[in-house]
Design a protein around this motif. Structure first.
Motif, PDB file in Angstrom:
ATOM      1  N   MET A   1       0.845  -1.194   0.000  1.00  0.00           N
ATOM      2  CA  MET A   1       0.000   0.000   0.000  1.00  0.00           C
ATOM      3  C   MET A   1       0.877   1.239   0.000  1.00  0.00           C
ATOM      4  SD  MET A   1      -3.202  -0.779   0.027  1.00  0.00           S
ATOM      5  CE  MET A   1      -3.959   0.680   0.700  1.00  0.00           C
ATOM      6  N   LYS A   2       0.480   2.233  -0.794  1.00  0.00           N
ATOM      7  CA  LYS A   2       1.279   3.457  -0.851  1.00  0.00           C
ATOM      8  C   LYS A   2       0.906   4.421   0.255  1.00  0.00           C
ATOM      9  CE  LYS A   2      -1.768   5.817  -4.137  1.00  0.00           C
ATOM     10  NZ  LYS A   2      -1.856   6.466  -5.424  1.00  0.00           N
ATOM     11  N   SER A   3      -0.200   4.126   0.960  1.00  0.00           N
ATOM     12  CA  SER A   3      -0.661   5.045   1.984  1.00  0.00           C
ATOM     13  C   SER A   3       0.117   4.840   3.281  1.00  0.00           C
ATOM     14  CB  SER A   3      -2.157   4.848   2.219  1.00  0.00           C
ATOM     15  OG  SER A   3      -2.404   3.527   2.631  1.00  0.00           O
TER      16      SER A   3
ATOM     17  N   SER B   1      -3.638  -8.240  -3.158  1.00  0.00           N
ATOM     18  CA  SER B   1      -2.209  -7.980  -3.014  1.00  0.00           C
ATOM     19  C   SER B   1      -1.412  -9.254  -3.275  1.00  0.00           C
ATOM     20  CB  SER B   1      -1.930  -7.463  -1.603  1.00  0.00           C
ATOM     21  OG  SER B   1      -0.557  -7.244  -1.426  1.00  0.00           O
ATOM     22  N   HIS B   2      -0.391  -9.162  -4.103  1.00  0.00           N
ATOM     23  CA  HIS B   2       0.493 -10.283  -4.379  1.00  0.00           C
ATOM     24  C   HIS B   2       1.798  -9.720  -4.921  1.00  0.00           C
ATOM     25  CE1 HIS B   2      -0.820  -9.515  -8.453  1.00  0.00           C
ATOM     26  NE2 HIS B   2      -2.057  -9.777  -8.109  1.00  0.00           N
ATOM     27  N   LEU B   3       2.628 -10.555  -5.478  1.00  0.00           N
ATOM     28  CA  LEU B   3       3.939 -10.102  -5.933  1.00  0.00           C
ATOM     29  C   LEU B   3       3.839  -8.987  -6.961  1.00  0.00           C
ATOM     30  CD1 LEU B   3       6.982 -10.518  -5.759  1.00  0.00           C
ATOM     31  CD2 LEU B   3       6.771 -12.257  -7.551  1.00  0.00           C
ATOM     32  N   LEU B   4       2.882  -9.096  -7.877  1.00  0.00           N
ATOM     33  CA  LEU B   4       2.731  -8.087  -8.911  1.00  0.00           C
ATOM     34  C   LEU B   4       2.426  -6.715  -8.322  1.00  0.00           C
ATOM     35  CD1 LEU B   4       0.674 -10.006 -11.626  1.00  0.00           C
ATOM     36  CD2 LEU B   4       3.048  -9.260 -11.791  1.00  0.00           C
ATOM     37  N   ALA B   5       1.733  -6.702  -7.182  1.00  0.00           N
ATOM     38  CA  ALA B   5       1.354  -5.437  -6.570  1.00  0.00           C
ATOM     39  C   ALA B   5       2.529  -4.733  -5.902  1.00  0.00           C
ATOM     40  CB  ALA B   5       0.231  -5.658  -5.557  1.00  0.00           C
ATOM     41  N   SER B   6       3.637  -5.442  -5.745  1.00  0.00           N
ATOM     42  CA  SER B   6       4.806  -4.848  -5.096  1.00  0.00           C
ATOM     43  C   SER B   6       5.839  -4.348  -6.095  1.00  0.00           C
ATOM     44  CB  SER B   6       5.454  -5.867  -4.153  1.00  0.00           C
ATOM     45  OG  SER B   6       6.006  -6.949  -4.894  1.00  0.00           O
ATOM     46  N   LEU B   7       5.656  -4.668  -7.380  1.00  0.00           N
ATOM     47  CA  LEU B   7       6.592  -4.241  -8.418  1.00  0.00           C
ATOM     48  C   LEU B   7       5.968  -3.180  -9.298  1.00  0.00           C
ATOM     49  CD1 LEU B   7       7.909  -7.768  -9.490  1.00  0.00           C
ATOM     50  CD2 LEU B   7       9.100  -6.093  -8.065  1.00  0.00           C
ATOM     51  N   THR B   8       6.790  -2.235  -9.752  1.00  0.00           N
ATOM     52  CA  THR B   8       6.305  -1.155 -10.605  1.00  0.00           C
ATOM     53  C   THR B   8       6.709  -1.375 -12.059  1.00  0.00           C
ATOM     54  OG1 THR B   8       8.290   0.200 -10.304  1.00  0.00           O
ATOM     55  CG2 THR B   8       6.503   0.474  -8.700  1.00  0.00           C
ATOM     56  N   VAL B   9       6.061  -0.654 -12.929  1.00  0.00           N
ATOM     57  CA  VAL B   9       6.379  -0.716 -14.353  1.00  0.00           C
ATOM     58  C   VAL B   9       7.832  -0.310 -14.595  1.00  0.00           C
ATOM     59  CG1 VAL B   9       5.896   0.376 -16.583  1.00  0.00           C
ATOM     60  CG2 VAL B   9       4.002  -0.380 -15.121  1.00  0.00           C
TER      61      VAL B   9
ATOM     62  N   LEU C   1       5.302   5.062 -15.107  1.00  0.00           N
ATOM     63  CA  LEU C   1       6.424   4.421 -14.417  1.00  0.00           C
ATOM     64  C   LEU C   1       6.046   3.894 -13.041  1.00  0.00           C
ATOM     65  CD1 LEU C   1       9.220   6.988 -15.338  1.00  0.00           C
ATOM     66  CD2 LEU C   1       9.004   4.671 -16.232  1.00  0.00           C
ATOM     67  N   ASP C   2       5.149   4.605 -12.336  1.00  0.00           N
ATOM     68  CA  ASP C   2       4.820   4.207 -10.972  1.00  0.00           C
ATOM     69  C   ASP C   2       3.637   3.255 -10.880  1.00  0.00           C
ATOM     70  OD1 ASP C   2       2.961   6.011 -11.783  1.00  0.00           O
ATOM     71  OD2 ASP C   2       3.077   7.305 -10.022  1.00  0.00           O
ATOM     72  N   ASN C   3       3.047   2.877 -12.024  1.00  0.00           N
ATOM     73  CA  ASN C   3       1.960   1.899 -12.001  1.00  0.00           C
ATOM     74  C   ASN C   3       2.482   0.539 -11.539  1.00  0.00           C
ATOM     75  OD1 ASN C   3       0.371   3.252 -14.954  1.00  0.00           O
ATOM     76  ND2 ASN C   3      -0.162   3.567 -12.814  1.00  0.00           N
ATOM     77  N   LYS C   4       1.672  -0.195 -10.815  1.00  0.00           N
ATOM     78  CA  LYS C   4       2.043  -1.537 -10.393  1.00  0.00           C
ATOM     79  C   LYS C   4       1.822  -2.515 -11.549  1.00  0.00           C
ATOM     80  CE  LYS C   4       2.904  -0.110  -6.212  1.00  0.00           C
ATOM     81  NZ  LYS C   4       4.295   0.022  -5.744  1.00  0.00           N
ATOM     82  N   LEU C   5       2.505  -3.648 -11.482  1.00  0.00           N
ATOM     83  CA  LEU C   5       2.421  -4.618 -12.572  1.00  0.00           C
ATOM     84  C   LEU C   5       1.064  -5.314 -12.631  1.00  0.00           C
ATOM     85  CD1 LEU C   5       5.953  -6.304 -12.603  1.00  0.00           C
ATOM     86  CD2 LEU C   5       5.104  -4.319 -13.857  1.00  0.00           C
ATOM     87  N   ASP C   6       0.330  -5.351 -11.504  1.00  0.00           N
ATOM     88  CA  ASP C   6      -1.007  -5.930 -11.583  1.00  0.00           C
ATOM     89  C   ASP C   6      -1.914  -5.065 -12.441  1.00  0.00           C
ATOM     90  OD1 ASP C   6      -1.106  -3.844  -9.818  1.00  0.00           O
ATOM     91  OD2 ASP C   6      -2.046  -4.948  -8.185  1.00  0.00           O
ATOM     92  N   LEU C   7      -1.757  -3.728 -12.323  1.00  0.00           N
ATOM     93  CA  LEU C   7      -2.518  -2.822 -13.174  1.00  0.00           C
ATOM     94  C   LEU C   7      -2.087  -2.946 -14.632  1.00  0.00           C
ATOM     95  CD1 LEU C   7      -4.574  -0.520 -13.436  1.00  0.00           C
ATOM     96  CD2 LEU C   7      -2.706   1.082 -13.004  1.00  0.00           C
TER      97      LEU C   7
ATOM     98  N   GLN D   1       9.098 -10.713 -12.253  1.00  0.00           N
ATOM     99  CA  GLN D   1       8.648 -11.584 -11.170  1.00  0.00           C
ATOM    100  C   GLN D   1       9.715 -12.627 -10.824  1.00  0.00           C
ATOM    101  OE1 GLN D   1       4.251 -12.747 -11.062  1.00  0.00           O
ATOM    102  NE2 GLN D   1       4.583 -12.354 -13.235  1.00  0.00           N
ATOM    103  N   VAL D   2      10.313 -13.201 -11.858  1.00  0.00           N
ATOM    104  CA  VAL D   2      11.341 -14.226 -11.640  1.00  0.00           C
ATOM    105  C   VAL D   2      12.520 -13.640 -10.869  1.00  0.00           C
ATOM    106  CG1 VAL D   2      13.028 -15.711 -12.772  1.00  0.00           C
ATOM    107  CG2 VAL D   2      10.678 -15.604 -13.638  1.00  0.00           C
ATOM    108  N   LYS D   3      12.965 -12.444 -11.264  1.00  0.00           N
ATOM    109  CA  LYS D   3      14.091 -11.802 -10.583  1.00  0.00           C
ATOM    110  C   LYS D   3      13.760 -11.518  -9.123  1.00  0.00           C
ATOM    111  CE  LYS D   3      16.128  -9.570 -14.653  1.00  0.00           C
ATOM    112  NZ  LYS D   3      16.428  -8.272 -15.310  1.00  0.00           N
ATOM    113  N   GLU D   4      12.528 -11.064  -8.895  1.00  0.00           N
ATOM    114  CA  GLU D   4      12.118 -10.754  -7.534  1.00  0.00           C
ATOM    115  C   GLU D   4      12.064 -12.017  -6.680  1.00  0.00           C
ATOM    116  OE1 GLU D   4      10.872  -8.099  -4.453  1.00  0.00           O
ATOM    117  OE2 GLU D   4      11.878  -7.837  -6.399  1.00  0.00           O
ATOM    118  N   LEU D   5      11.556 -13.105  -7.245  1.00  0.00           N
ATOM    119  CA  LEU D   5      11.486 -14.372  -6.523  1.00  0.00           C
ATOM    120  C   LEU D   5      12.883 -14.913  -6.225  1.00  0.00           C
ATOM    121  CD1 LEU D   5       8.525 -16.138  -8.354  1.00  0.00           C
ATOM    122  CD2 LEU D   5       8.577 -15.414  -5.966  1.00  0.00           C
ATOM    123  N   GLU D   6      13.788 -14.810  -7.219  1.00  0.00           N
ATOM    124  CA  GLU D   6      15.155 -15.271  -7.015  1.00  0.00           C
ATOM    125  C   GLU D   6      15.841 -14.467  -5.916  1.00  0.00           C
ATOM    126  OE1 GLU D   6      16.904 -14.879 -10.837  1.00  0.00           O
ATOM    127  OE2 GLU D   6      16.253 -16.873 -11.530  1.00  0.00           O
ATOM    128  N   LEU D   7      15.578 -13.167  -5.899  1.00  0.00           N
ATOM    129  CA  LEU D   7      16.168 -12.313  -4.877  1.00  0.00           C
ATOM    130  C   LEU D   7      15.674 -12.701  -3.494  1.00  0.00           C
ATOM    131  CD1 LEU D   7      17.851  -9.838  -4.060  1.00  0.00           C
ATOM    132  CD2 LEU D   7      15.833  -8.420  -4.509  1.00  0.00           C
TER     133      LEU D   7
END
Length: 611
Positions: A1-3, A468-476, A552-558, A595-601
């Motif tokens: 959440m950005k709030s 909320s899931h992994l996509l919601a934590s990553l940005t475009v 740029l700041d849109n999440k990947l789920d969007l 997503q793969v990079k984030e999971l590997e990290l």
């Protein structure tokens, strides 16, 4: 959440300060003996008090200039009156146009759209723009522009608050929360309405009543600004009105009719304003700085015609004096109300659309009051209502039109309560405002301030309504590709097909000679055009102009949601502050790789803690 809570963010910033940032021994000592909450309280208290003072000075300056210039019209006769009535807002418009064009172009308009951009994107308003908005607001409204002071007041106070944050070295995220303090203080001082200051900030600036801001800071800011305003201007409400109420049950039907009419008048106002603004923007045969002068001419002509016909003002300037007459149950006549409604509506649209500096709050309240008065006269005529009926309907009409245009229904109701001190007409007020809001929202889903920003190629951040899931934590920005092939709109279909062979993509962005994104084109469309003998045709003739893009700041789920709706595996990424500026592309493959990079990290991090 950005709030985040404003309290937590400012506390964190306060704790991060060190003695090296504090220059004097007294401030060092004060800093040592105070807690984070005490420093927060002091910051909110001081900034909102100063905002309240500046808001009062802004109001008094406008009143002084307006009284010295606009009110002189009634004392003149013959040709002097004609020349003065038309010349004053024209000269004022030209002066505003020159200052906007050569010195402070960002100070045009009401200021609230710019505050929304600063809150969501830039997190700062330069002090130069704050000072410029103050001076231009006084000059524009004081010389007769049919605009309001409340929008500029929000801009000025929000800008001041953000500069306080800059002064004490708050981060961008922390300064963002100060915008809410400035906004609440500005509305509270401008309308003498502390509760409406809070609700407006939550409805319009924040966008909802969630916990993105700390309610306590808004209450402190709003109350403090109101105390400052009332200590200088007095505790009386903006309008003194009788204690209105329902005279009979049949009036509910009339108030419902007022709500429907308010919604449609709000739509007409918003659509006409947007259309005229686009018209003036494309009017290239006239210098930009001259355009506000055209708005001044229109205002002067309308004001002169109405004054000659019915001997009443209100078109030039804020018009609260004329609005007070109908609210105070004075018999103005149906003809006068119709003329004032149409005159103020047209004058405001021309002033704002031509590039003037001022808001739409006051004009909307004025127009709503006249609309309510008209319905009230009809109710009195056909339902044998009391002689005070037009005044009661005018009061409700103000709230109804405000809700329809500004799209802040709770603020619309509360602001009328606080501006008039009349709480006895709650049911009609809520009914008409809700109906107007629903009608306007149904036919024009985009609120006026967002529509104005979109007209300037600015899109505010949006959130996907997804779990909320992994996509919601990553940005475009974390997944997009900045090395891509784009086609010039001047390319032939044949050349575009040749270029397309260099890439495996099936969709390509198309830019014009000014490097502006104008659409996308698929290889399937190119092949179809080539097969139809259109190989020499320009790409711009076959591209898809129904553009779906990302920021740029849109999440990947969007991003995935938009891809699904657009039925495309590739979308262009554009600058949020200029949607014509292409900064990259993003594909389904890019999203998967991110997503793969984030999971590997995350796996590497978790394994590093194992023995």
């Amino acid at each position: 959440m950005k709030s985040t809570f404003a309290l937590k963010s400012i506390e964190k910033s306060s704790e991060s300060l060190t003695e090296q940032n504090i220059k004097t021994s007294f401030i060092t000592w004060l800093y040592k003996i105070s807690t984070a909450q005490q420093r927060l309280f002091g910051l909110v208290l001081i900034s909102s008090a100063i905002c309240g003072l500046i808001a009062v000075l802004f109001d008094l300056a406008i009143q002084f200039v307006e009284h010295s210039l606009v009110n002189q019209i009634e004392k003149l006769t013959g040709w002097q009156q004609i020349v003065y009535t038309i010349g004053l807002p024209t000269i004022g418009g030209l002066a505003v146009g020159l200052l906007l064009f050569y010195f402070i172009p960002e100070a045009r308009g009401s200021g609230i759209p710019q505050v929304k951009v600063a809150y969501e994107v830039t997190n700062h308003i330069p002090l130069k723009m704050v000072v410029g908005k103050f001076l231009l607001g006084v000059l524009s409204i004081g010389t007769g522009a049919s605009l309001g002071r409340e929008g500029p007041t929000v801009y000025i106070c929000s800008g001041l608050a953000s500069n306080f944050g800059k002064l004490i070295k708050l981060s961008s995220k922390e300064k963002k929360n100060l915008f809410t303090i400035g906004s609440a203080a500005g509305i509270a001082a401008a309308f003498n309405a502390p509760i409406a200051g809070i609700t407006f900030t939550l409805e319009e600036l924040v966008g909802n009543f969630s916990s993105r801001v700390h309610l306590g800071t808004l209450v402190i800011a709003s109350v403090t600004a109101s105390v400052v305003e009332r200590s200088i201007l007095g505790t009386h409400p903006v309008f003194n009105v009788p204690s209105y109420g329902l005279n009979n049950s049949l009036e509910i039907l009339s108030y419902s009719l007022l709500g429907f009419l308010g919604g449609f008048v709000a739509l007409a106002f918003s659509q006409f304003l947007l259309w005229m603004r686009l018209f003036f923007r494309n009017l290239n045969i006239i210098p930009v700085w001259v355009k506000p002068g055209i708005g001044g001419v229109v205002v002067g002509l309308i004001a002169l015609i109405i004054f000659r016909l019915v001997n009443i003002g209100g078109i030039e300037g804020i018009g609260y004096k004329t609005l007070s007459n109908i609210l105070d149950a004075k018999d103005m006549g149906l003809k006068v109300l119709i003329l004032l409604l149409l005159g103020k509506l047209i004058a405001t649209i021309f002033c704002y659309a031509s590039g003037g500096s001022g808001g739409i709050f006051s004009p909307v309240l004025f127009i709503g009051g006249m609309l309510g008065g008209i319905v009230g006269y009809l109710d009195q005529l056909f339902l044998h209502g009391d002689k005070t009926v037009p005044g009661a309907f005018a009061l409700v009409g103000m709230s109804a039109l405000f809700a329809g245009v500004i799209r802040a229904p709770i603020t619309a109701i509360l602001i009328i309560f606080e501006m008039t001190g009349s709480y006895s007409i709650i049911l009609p007020l809520m009914l008409a405002s809700t109906i107007s809001y629903l009608v306007a929202s149904h036919y024009q889903p985009t609120p006026i301030y967002e529509a104005l920003l979109k007209q300037d190629n600015i899109n505010l951040p949006e959130e996907a309504n997804l779990p909320s899931h992994l996509l919601a934590s990553l940005t475009v920005a974390e997944a997009m590709n900045t090395s891509f092939i784009s086609f010039s709109s001047d390319f032939s279909v044949k050349r575009a097909l040749v270029e397309a062979k260099k890439s495996s993509h099936q969709v390509y962005p198309v830019i014009n000679e000014e490097k502006h994104l104008v659409g996308v084109v698929s290889t399937a469309k190119l092949k179809e055009a080539y097969a139809n003998g259109q190989g020499k045709f320009k790409v711009e003739l076959v591209l898809d102009k129904n553009l779906v893009s990302l920021h740029l700041d849109n999440k990947l789920d969007l991003a995935l949601l938009k891809m699904q709706k657009a039925q495309s595996h590739l979308l262009p990424v554009v600058n949020r502050l200029n949607t014509q500026e292409l900064v990259g592309i993003i594909t389904v493959e890019d999203i998967v790789q991110a997503q793969v990079k984030e999971l590997e990290l995350k796996m590497d991090l978790s394994n590093s803690y194992k023995f």
